[in-house]
Design a protein around this motif. Structure first.
Motif, PDB file in Angstrom:
ATOM      1  N   ASN A 271       0.263 -10.869   6.401  1.00  0.00           N
ATOM      2  CA  ASN A 271       1.230 -10.981   7.487  1.00  0.00           C
ATOM      3  C   ASN A 271       1.624  -9.575   7.919  1.00  0.00           C
ATOM      4  OD1 ASN A 271       3.353 -11.416   9.173  1.00  0.00           O
ATOM      5  ND2 ASN A 271       4.623 -12.488   7.702  1.00  0.00           N
ATOM      6  N   MET A 272       1.027  -9.086   8.964  1.00  0.00           N
ATOM      7  CA  MET A 272       1.272  -7.714   9.407  1.00  0.00           C
ATOM      8  C   MET A 272       2.518  -7.593  10.283  1.00  0.00           C
ATOM      9  SD  MET A 272      -1.025  -5.822   8.003  1.00  0.00           S
ATOM     10  CE  MET A 272      -1.159  -4.324   8.964  1.00  0.00           C
TER      11      MET A 272
ATOM     12  N   THR B  68       0.861  -1.173   0.000  1.00  0.00           N
ATOM     13  CA  THR B  68       0.000   0.000   0.000  1.00  0.00           C
ATOM     14  C   THR B  68       0.898   1.223   0.000  1.00  0.00           C
ATOM     15  OG1 THR B  68      -1.647  -1.198   1.298  1.00  0.00           O
ATOM     16  CG2 THR B  68      -1.869   1.186   1.202  1.00  0.00           C
ATOM     17  N   THR B  69       0.587   2.182  -0.840  1.00  0.00           N
ATOM     18  CA  THR B  69       1.407   3.375  -0.943  1.00  0.00           C
ATOM     19  C   THR B  69       0.597   4.598  -0.539  1.00  0.00           C
ATOM     20  OG1 THR B  69       2.621   2.383  -2.767  1.00  0.00           O
ATOM     21  CG2 THR B  69       2.806   4.768  -2.509  1.00  0.00           C
ATOM     22  N   TYR B  70       1.163   5.383   0.332  1.00  0.00           N
ATOM     23  CA  TYR B  70       0.572   6.660   0.730  1.00  0.00           C
ATOM     24  C   TYR B  70       1.598   7.742   0.436  1.00  0.00           C
ATOM     25  CZ  TYR B  70      -2.760   3.865   3.351  1.00  0.00           C
ATOM     26  OH  TYR B  70      -3.715   2.957   3.702  1.00  0.00           O
ATOM     27  N   TRP B  71       1.201   8.778  -0.248  1.00  0.00           N
ATOM     28  CA  TRP B  71       2.073   9.919  -0.524  1.00  0.00           C
ATOM     29  C   TRP B  71       1.714  11.004   0.485  1.00  0.00           C
ATOM     30  CZ3 TRP B  71       5.986   9.258  -3.767  1.00  0.00           C
ATOM     31  CH2 TRP B  71       5.892   8.228  -4.688  1.00  0.00           C
TER      32      TRP B  71
ATOM     33  N   GLU C 169      -8.599  -5.245   9.742  1.00  0.00           N
ATOM     34  CA  GLU C 169      -9.067  -6.075   8.635  1.00  0.00           C
ATOM     35  C   GLU C 169      -7.896  -6.642   7.830  1.00  0.00           C
ATOM     36  OE1 GLU C 169     -11.799  -3.620   6.477  1.00  0.00           O
ATOM     37  OE2 GLU C 169     -13.206  -3.562   8.144  1.00  0.00           O
ATOM     38  N   ALA C 170      -6.817  -5.885   7.707  1.00  0.00           N
ATOM     39  CA  ALA C 170      -5.647  -6.354   6.961  1.00  0.00           C
ATOM     40  C   ALA C 170      -4.983  -7.533   7.664  1.00  0.00           C
ATOM     41  CB  ALA C 170      -4.652  -5.213   6.773  1.00  0.00           C
ATOM     42  N   CYS C 171      -5.039  -7.564   8.988  1.00  0.00           N
ATOM     43  CA  CYS C 171      -4.422  -8.663   9.741  1.00  0.00           C
ATOM     44  C   CYS C 171      -5.032 -10.013   9.375  1.00  0.00           C
ATOM     45  CB  CYS C 171      -4.559  -8.425  11.238  1.00  0.00           C
ATOM     46  SG  CYS C 171      -3.532  -7.086  11.850  1.00  0.00           S
TER      47      CYS C 171
END
Length: 66
Positions: free
Chosen positions: A54-55, A23-26, A48-50
Motif C-alpha cells: 500500500n504505497m 525500508t530504511t535509507y541512511w 514494483e513496490a506498488c
C-alpha cells in the motif's frame, strides 16, 4: 503481536502503524535524499513496490542515531 506488545509489556497507549513494508535509507543530507528519489532506479523500484504494498501510506523519519 500488537496485543502482546501493548498489553504484555504494560504499554496500552503505544500505537503500531499498519505497515506493509519498511525500508530504511541512511542519508547524510536532503541533497542525498533528492538524488536518491530522482534516480531512474528509484522510479522502477517504486513502481514494483506498488504491486506488493500500500504505497498510499508513507513516512519519512528524520533524526540521528548515536
Amino acid at each position: 503481536m500488537r496485543h502482546v506488545l501493548k498489553e504484555g509489556m504494560g504499554r496500552p497507549d503505544w500505537t503500531f502503524p499498519d505497515y506493509d513494508l519498511v525500508t530504511t535509507y541512511w542519508l547524510r543530507s536532503l541533497d542525498d535524499m533528492q538524488a536518491l528519489t530522482a534516480d531512474p532506479e528509484w522510479a522502477k523500484l517504486e513502481k514494483e513496490a506498488c504491486i506488493r504494498s500500500n504505497m498510499s501510506v508513507r513516512h519519512f523519519v528524520v533524526g540521528y542515531e548515536v
